[in-house]
Design an enzyme around this catalytic site. Structure first.
Site, mmCIF file in Angstrom:
data_model
loop_
_atom_site.group_PDB
_atom_site.id
_atom_site.type_symbol
_atom_site.label_atom_id
_atom_site.label_comp_id
_atom_site.label_asym_id
_atom_site.label_seq_id
_atom_site.Cartn_x
_atom_site.Cartn_y
_atom_site.Cartn_z
ATOM 1 N N LYS A 115 0.829 -1.209 0.000
ATOM 2 C CA LYS A 115 0.000 0.000 0.000
ATOM 3 C C LYS A 115 0.862 1.257 0.000
ATOM 4 O O LYS A 115 1.904 1.292 0.655
ATOM 5 C CB LYS A 115 -0.888 0.043 1.257
ATOM 6 C CG LYS A 115 -1.905 -1.083 1.381
ATOM 7 C CD LYS A 115 -2.737 -0.923 2.653
ATOM 8 C CE LYS A 115 -3.854 -1.967 2.721
ATOM 9 N NZ LYS A 115 -4.666 -1.835 3.954
ATOM 10 N N GLU A 136 1.528 -5.335 4.231
ATOM 11 C CA GLU A 136 0.892 -6.066 5.341
ATOM 12 C C GLU A 136 0.242 -7.356 4.833
ATOM 13 O O GLU A 136 0.091 -7.561 3.627
ATOM 14 C CB GLU A 136 -0.099 -5.180 6.115
ATOM 15 C CG GLU A 136 -1.145 -4.483 5.295
ATOM 16 C CD GLU A 136 -1.943 -3.434 6.114
ATOM 17 O OE1 GLU A 136 -3.126 -3.289 5.801
ATOM 18 O OE2 GLU A 136 -1.404 -2.781 7.016
ATOM 19 N N LEU A 187 -5.885 -9.712 4.047
ATOM 20 C CA LEU A 187 -7.044 -10.438 4.579
ATOM 21 C C LEU A 187 -7.998 -10.693 3.408
ATOM 22 O O LEU A 187 -8.342 -9.772 2.671
ATOM 23 C CB LEU A 187 -7.731 -9.613 5.678
ATOM 24 C CG LEU A 187 -6.818 -9.097 6.798
ATOM 25 C CD1 LEU A 187 -7.590 -8.204 7.761
ATOM 26 C CD2 LEU A 187 -6.184 -10.245 7.563
ATOM 27 N N GLU A 199 -11.536 3.391 10.854
ATOM 28 C CA GLU A 199 -11.930 2.246 10.018
ATOM 29 C C GLU A 199 -11.167 1.009 10.422
ATOM 30 O O GLU A 199 -9.942 1.053 10.587
ATOM 31 C CB GLU A 199 -11.606 2.518 8.542
ATOM 32 C CG GLU A 199 -12.345 3.657 7.919
ATOM 33 C CD GLU A 199 -12.019 3.788 6.427
ATOM 34 O OE1 GLU A 199 -12.752 4.515 5.745
ATOM 35 O OE2 GLU A 199 -11.047 3.177 5.942
ATOM 36 N N ARG A 227 -12.715 13.540 8.757
ATOM 37 C CA ARG A 227 -13.844 14.378 8.338
ATOM 38 C C ARG A 227 -15.152 13.737 8.811
ATOM 39 O O ARG A 227 -15.173 12.592 9.256
ATOM 40 C CB ARG A 227 -13.889 14.452 6.808
ATOM 41 C CG ARG A 227 -14.121 13.079 6.180
ATOM 42 C CD ARG A 227 -14.231 13.113 4.665
ATOM 43 N NE ARG A 227 -14.693 11.835 4.141
ATOM 44 C CZ ARG A 227 -13.931 10.787 3.954
ATOM 45 N NH1 ARG A 227 -12.644 10.844 4.259
ATOM 46 N NH2 ARG A 227 -14.434 9.659 3.475
HETATM 47 C C1 MV4 Z 1 -6.833 -4.345 3.016
HETATM 48 C C2 MV4 Z 1 -7.581 -5.451 2.588
HETATM 49 C C3 MV4 Z 1 -7.177 -6.703 2.993
HETATM 50 N N1 MV4 Z 1 -6.082 -6.843 3.770
HETATM 51 N N2 MV4 Z 1 -5.749 -4.542 3.797
HETATM 52 C C4 MV4 Z 1 -9.327 -1.008 0.668
HETATM 53 C C5 MV4 Z 1 -9.445 0.419 0.994
HETATM 54 C C6 MV4 Z 1 -8.275 0.769 1.827
HETATM 55 N N3 MV4 Z 1 -8.684 1.577 2.916
HETATM 56 C C7 MV4 Z 1 -7.730 -0.531 2.288
HETATM 57 N N4 MV4 Z 1 -8.461 -1.556 1.618
HETATM 58 C C8 MV4 Z 1 -8.227 -2.856 1.894
HETATM 59 N N5 MV4 Z 1 -7.165 -3.097 2.695
HETATM 60 C C9 MV4 Z 1 -5.403 -5.775 4.146
HETATM 61 N N6 MV4 Z 1 -4.310 -5.936 4.917
HETATM 62 C C10 MV4 Z 1 -8.698 -5.225 1.793
HETATM 63 C C11 MV4 Z 1 -9.013 -3.927 1.422
HETATM 64 C C12 MV4 Z 1 -10.168 -3.805 0.577
HETATM 65 C C13 MV4 Z 1 -11.383 -3.276 1.061
HETATM 66 C C14 MV4 Z 1 -11.493 -2.799 2.367
HETATM 67 C C15 MV4 Z 1 -12.667 -2.277 2.821
HETATM 68 C C16 MV4 Z 1 -13.777 -2.242 1.989
HETATM 69 C C17 MV4 Z 1 -13.697 -2.694 0.697
HETATM 70 C C18 MV4 Z 1 -12.502 -3.217 0.223
HETATM 71 C C19 MV4 Z 1 -12.421 -3.690 -1.084
HETATM 72 C C20 MV4 Z 1 -11.239 -4.204 -1.549
HETATM 73 C C21 MV4 Z 1 -10.111 -4.251 -0.726
#
Ligand code: MV4
Length: 380
Positions: A94, A136, A139, A211, A228
């Site tokens: 990321k 990371e 998931l 979140e 926000r």
């Molecule tokens: C993740 C994840 C799985 N594992 N991190 C998407 C938005 C950003 N804030 C981070 N996101 C994600 N991070 C880890 N370690 C899956 C997502 C993700 C996701 C998270 C929340 C809602 C929808 C999503 C759709 C695709 C991926």
């Protein structure tokens, strides 16, 4: 905006939930011009905007984070490979300056790790002006559960419960609800405490959202903090009775929240109505609204700026309304949403209303067992 504040004799500036709401430079200019920025200090916005420093701050405050690299990735490829092996594949890379789903890449095996990191770095440099990335554990089918917090200038912070925002399409939320069908009172308690600790640790002020990703064993991990008010704040207002915009203004004016008692009552669902064609890959459908009738009645709230004769511009976000239904239980709130969607008349443009009608009849949605993969795994 600063000139407008000057000539109108404003005391403060509310940044809304658009482009200026998490812009630390704007908040700083507001502060320097002698107006109250209705929100946290600009340094807090900056700290949370950098996902590496935000995650570091959370770990320091005892908030659970996803196992991963200790901050930004090092230069040494061998160290990166060892790091990924320890975390275990799949991993996700990321961008520190990303967020909201922008600038990230899932990596399933060692063979493509280093090249994937390079691609993510150059994309991040081009999109955000910073190549810094971190890594990371990925998931696979998490839920997105976020905690609404409110903090005043006197060191008090409280949780107003969670919202389930797992229903997303291409990182755009389409439906949110409170409480989350998956969250038990014990989990709510622990996530609330974590979010409040997070807010206190940065001397947070105003409304904020922490979140979390929640896995199928109900482990929760910090993902991002939004500094926000968010689009989906109404569902929290509906089940707590607090007007969050009023609270933002009050705490900005120096009022205390020391005696606030939060009780969660009933269930609330928000459907985002977008000017998009759900039968054509959710393509934007701007144009003139030729006829409009909004639903109403007990427990039905519609937040919108549109009216009959209004022209939706192609240049802005396609969200044109939010329908929020509230009732004693989740099933009742779903029934109310069905009725509200049927009552909604809008002509001249395509909207996501027919999609939401189908969603309200989906078995998994009704059971409340959906994850962030729902839209990929179902054909609408
Ligand atoms: C993740 C994840 C799985 N594992 N991190 C998407 C938005 C950003 N804030 C981070 N996101 C994600 N991070 C880890 N370690 C899956 C997502 C993700 C996701 C998270 C929340 C809602 C929808 C999503 C759709 C695709 C991926």
């Amino acid at each position: 905006i600063l000139s407008a504040a000057e000539v109108t004799g404003a005391d403060g500036i509310h940044p809304g939930y658009g482009f200026l709401s998490e812009n630390a430079d704007f908040a700083e200019q507001v502060e320097r011009s002698g107006f109250k920025f209705i929100g946290p200090r600009s340094e807090t916005i900056r700290l949370m905007g950098d996902k590496v420093s935000a995650k570091h701050q959370m770990r320091k405050s005892g908030v659970p984070t996803v196992p991963g690299s200790d901050g930004a990735l090092p230069d040494d490829p061998d160290e990166i490979l060892r790091n990924a092996r320890d975390i275990g594949y799949p991993v996700i890379v990321k961008a520190a300056a990303g967020g909201g789903g922008r600038g990230m890449r899932v990596v399933h095996n060692e063979e493509v790790l280093l090249s994937s990191i390079e691609v993510t770095q150059s994309e991040a440099a081009a999109a955000f002006g910073s190549p810094v990335v971190y890594m990371e554990k990925f998931l696979q089918r998490p839920r997105h559960v976020e905690i609404q917090v409110l903090a005043d200038q006197h060191g008090h912070a409280i949780s107003l419960g969670e919202r389930d925002c797992s229903l997303q399409r291409r990182h755009q939320k389409i439906l949110e609800e409170a409480p989350s069908p998956l969250v038990t009172s014990d989990l709510r308690q622990r996530m609330g405490e974590a979010a409040v600790n997070a807010a206190l640790s940065v001397q947070y002020e105003g409304a904020g959202t922490v979140e979390f990703l929640v896995d199928d064993e109900l482990n929760f991990y910090f993902m991002e903090m939004n500094t926000r008010i968010q689009v989906e704040h109404p569902v929290t207002e509906q089940i707590t009775g607090y007007d969050l915009i009023e609270e933002q203004i009050k705490v900005a004016a120096g009022e205390s929240i020391a005696d606030y008692q939060v009780q969660l009552t009933g269930h609330s669902i928000e459907c985002r109505i977008n000017a998009e064609d759900p039968d054509n890959n959710f393509r934007p459908s701007p144009g003139k609204i030729t006829n409009l009738h909004l639903p109403g009645g007990h427990g039905v709230r519609v937040d919108t700026h549109v009216y009959s004769g209004y022209t939706i511009s192609p240049n802005y976000d396609s969200m044109i309304a939010k329908i929020i239904t509230t009732d004693r239980g989740r099933g009742e709130a779903i029934n109310k949403m069905k009725r509200a969607l049927d009552e909604f008349v809008i002509e001249g443009i395509k909207t996501t209303i027919p999609f939401h009608r189908k969603l309200m009849d989906n078995e998994d949605y009704i059971k409340g067992v959906y994850t962030t993969k729902f839209m990929e795994e179902n054909n609408f």
